[in-house]
Design an enzyme around this catalytic site. Sequence first.
Site, mmCIF file in Angstrom:
data_model
loop_
_atom_site.group_PDB
_atom_site.id
_atom_site.type_symbol
_atom_site.label_atom_id
_atom_site.label_comp_id
_atom_site.label_asym_id
_atom_site.label_seq_id
_atom_site.Cartn_x
_atom_site.Cartn_y
_atom_site.Cartn_z
ATOM 1 C CG ASP A 73 -2.094 -0.968 1.060
ATOM 2 O OD1 ASP A 73 -2.243 -1.534 -0.048
ATOM 3 O OD2 ASP A 73 -2.837 -1.156 2.034
ATOM 4 N N GLY A 74 1.994 1.235 0.697
ATOM 5 C CA GLY A 74 2.876 2.395 0.722
ATOM 6 C C GLY A 74 3.400 2.740 -0.659
#
Length: 291
Positions: A73-74
């Site tokens: 997700d980062g």
Amino acid sequence: MKIAIYSRGGETVRQEDLILLLDELEKHKISCYIQHYFFEQVRHLFPPNQYPTFIDAGDLDDSFECIISMGGDGTLLDTLTFIRNSNIPVLGINFGRLGFLATIGKHELAHTVNALANRTYVIDKRSLIHLDASIPLFGKTPYALNEFAIHKRDTSSMIKIHTYLNGEFLNTYWADGIIVSTPTGSTGYSLSCNGPILFPDSGSFIITPVAPHNLNVRPIVIPDNSIVSFEIEGRTDQFICALDSRREIVNKDIQLAVKKEAFTISLIRLSENSFLQTLRGKLSWGLDKRN
């Protein structure tokens, strides 16, 4: 068809997975541009000049069908800084751990490229949060998909965050910090601080305190047409201001306000992957045998 590829690289993405993805793209005659700094890490795998590269948002235009984010997700949140308001959809392939945003597993590479080539995917529009400040912050990307956060520095004492809603005083939070989350970000930092889960199209923000001193202070859901502004007090002169994974150190006399961004971000998902399926899978709902 033309697409872009971004990854942080490192140990997260294996070389064989990248090669498999590129081979599948080539089978469907999809040309790809690889982000320059990522390509420098894998250049030795390919003949010279086999793949063109891009550096920043200025190199991407509406001729790109999408941008593929390879990571967690980062990494996907980083990818948003390359597309800005260009409306290029983002396809997240999960090489990380949890993956609420990058929901497509790396074992689905062939299926994903086939869906991309045949355009049998679904596009979800996600709202963003925009930051206004009395000094320039975060350059050309003063927006976030997940959250805006204020946080004390390292081991400093808690801070007092005077919070206003459309100019009217809401509360003074004595806490380590505060989060204003979008519905998309409700499964991120806010969730870890006991914030509620919202559906992505909820049209709301969540104000969530981080380790509040007063135990009767709880997260609150507000309409996303609100403007939330802040004044900070503390024993130290500086604190952390963050948009998703990006952060800056600012002085406590700064003026800050957040609101809904004027544009949205498009996320690609496979038609069989719904938000409810993601919730059940990522949060392990239903695995208790007593159910």
